[in-house]
Design an enzyme around this catalytic site. Structure first.
Site, mmCIF file in Angstrom:
data_model
loop_
_atom_site.group_PDB
_atom_site.id
_atom_site.type_symbol
_atom_site.label_atom_id
_atom_site.label_comp_id
_atom_site.label_asym_id
_atom_site.label_seq_id
_atom_site.Cartn_x
_atom_site.Cartn_y
_atom_site.Cartn_z
ATOM 1 C CE LYS A 194 -4.008 0.545 1.840
ATOM 2 N NZ LYS A 194 -5.005 0.786 0.773
ATOM 3 C CG ASP A 227 -6.893 -0.985 -1.275
ATOM 4 O OD1 ASP A 227 -5.822 -1.112 -1.904
ATOM 5 O OD2 ASP A 227 -7.445 0.124 -1.114
ATOM 6 C CG ASP A 255 -6.285 -17.683 4.991
ATOM 7 O OD1 ASP A 255 -5.309 -18.390 4.681
ATOM 8 O OD2 ASP A 255 -6.793 -17.690 6.128
#
Ligand code: NAD
Length: 369
Positions: A194, A227, A255
């Site tokens: 990020k 994101d 995951d």
């Protein structure tokens, strides 16, 4: 393949020994039919080590792991050891191995077999043919950074701190694993951070860009915010080939990617360390799932995640892609023939036990050669 690879097998607890038994049957088959030359030593880890030795892993077993060409790990843990002191908990054995072997790159593939399309919660056309690899930095970042802890301000306000910190060598070594892997696959790497809001993100991006320019200019490199990556993974996951990212984002994104495939019993992983001057890398291969105490000892567990971990070991530690492909193909064919363990049961399929699944895969291997 070079002769006499040293493999340390650590089945662990719960379903670990059951799924490892099927994996060792396939290793025997490879020895006989593919001249796969290896020496196996076995050790205890987790609760079974605690019961026998009073610790979750002994110094001797760690030394064996250091000396091995690869460690094949089952799973650890279970309610039996819930009240054991933290430093002796089953998971401590695995954490010590990761730390002592300095396994800094965690590889988690997300592959959707055609026969398992219905197991994903996403539309078949979104995941059909999916084959991506997430590399998560495993030994640094916000889970380890200092300072950390809970504190109180002079005015009494309580607060907590975690610290995200990466050094240049830490970013470079995991990015190298990403570039090297991309070169062996689709030649495309997505680096995730990020950089829009985090200093470590800006730093990560700059280090990866510099390494790309210096040593890997032929690889297609993309930078993406974490994101957006999470969103893209469920929108259009097939745009990715190899993803490399930090510890925290890797934890979440791997995951998320894993669940594109729909089943815990099908997910392998590899954790890699430094390569020495001969090119030998410390490496540990294990299924993503845990010890599944609810079905342990009942011959119900799906051995495929453990078998796919073996296939990763063949591919990444022993450079034997041909044997790895054989194991993968045999698994795909068995699934396509409608043979399933309970966890991946589908309408019209034939439900089998752990041992029967192992036998079906061996029978398919026989047909393939
Ligand atoms: P789990 O992965 O063991 O089980 C979750 C669910 O998935 C259970 O219903 C289980 O029956 C099922 N499942 C898992 N693997 C399966 C397989 N191969 N075949 C069929 N079904 C399967 O996770 P959990 O229940 O959260 O944890 C159980 C124990 O495992 C805990 O002690 C936990 O700490 C430990 N654990 C260990 C590891 C590891 O060894 N790396 C990883 C995760 C959890």
């Amino acid at each position: 393949m070079p002769a006499n690879k040293k493999i340390l097998v650590l089945p662990g607890d719960g379903i670990g020994p059951e799924v490892m038994r099927e994996t060792e049957r396939v290793m025997d088959w490879l020895a006989k039919r593919r001249s796969f030359s290896y020496e196996v030593s076995r050790g205890l880890v987790g609760g079974s080590a605690y019961d026998a030795k009073g610790v979750s892993i002994t110094d001797e077993t760690v030394a064996d792991a250091m000396a091995a060409d690869a460690v094949l790990f089952g799973s650890v843990g279970g309610p039996k050891w819930d009240n054991v002191a933290r430093q002796h908990r089953p998971e401590a054995g695995l954490l010590r191995l990761r730390k002592d072997l300095d396994l800094f790159a965690n590889l988690r593939p997300a592959i959707v077999f055609d026969s398992m399309l219905d197991a994903s919660t996403l539309k078949p056309e979104v995941v059909k043919g999916l084959d991506l690899m997430i590399i998560r930095e495993l030994t640094s970042g916000v889970y380890f950074g200092e300072p950390r802890g809970s504190f109180k301000k002079p005015d009494g306000t309580r607060y907590a701190i975690d610290t995200q910190c990466y050094t240049a060598p830490e970013v470079e070594r995991v990015a190298r694993v990403g570039f090297d892997l991309a070169k062996k696959r689709g030649n495309k790497l997505h680096s995730i951070e990020k950089a829009n809001v985090m200093e470590t993100g800006v730093f990560w991006r700059a280090e990866v860009t510099a390494l790309h320019k210096k040593d890997y200019a032929s690889v297609e490199l993309h930078h993406m915010y974490a994101d957006n990556c999470a969103m893209q993974l469920v929108r259009n996951p097939k745009q990715f080939d190899v993803i490399v990212t930090d510890n925290l984002f890797g934890d979440l994104l791997s995951d998320c990617a894993a669940m594109l495939t729909g089943s815990l019993g099908m997910l392998p992983s590899a954790s890699l360390g430094w390569a020495d001057s001969s090119g030998r890398r410390r490496a540990l291969y294990e299924p993503v799932h845990g010890s599944a105490p609810d079905i342990a000892g009942k011959n119900l567990a799906n051995p495929i995640a453990q078998l796919l971990s073996l296939s990763m070991m063949l591919r990444y530690s022993f450079d034997d892609g041909a044997s790895a492909d054989l194991v993968d193909d045999a698994i795909q064919r068995v699934l396509a023939s409608g043979v399933r363990t309970g966890d991946i049961m589908a309408q019209g399929a034939r439900k089998v036990s752990t041992v029967e699944m192992g036998s079906a895969i061996l029978a398919e291997l026989d047909k393939l050669v």
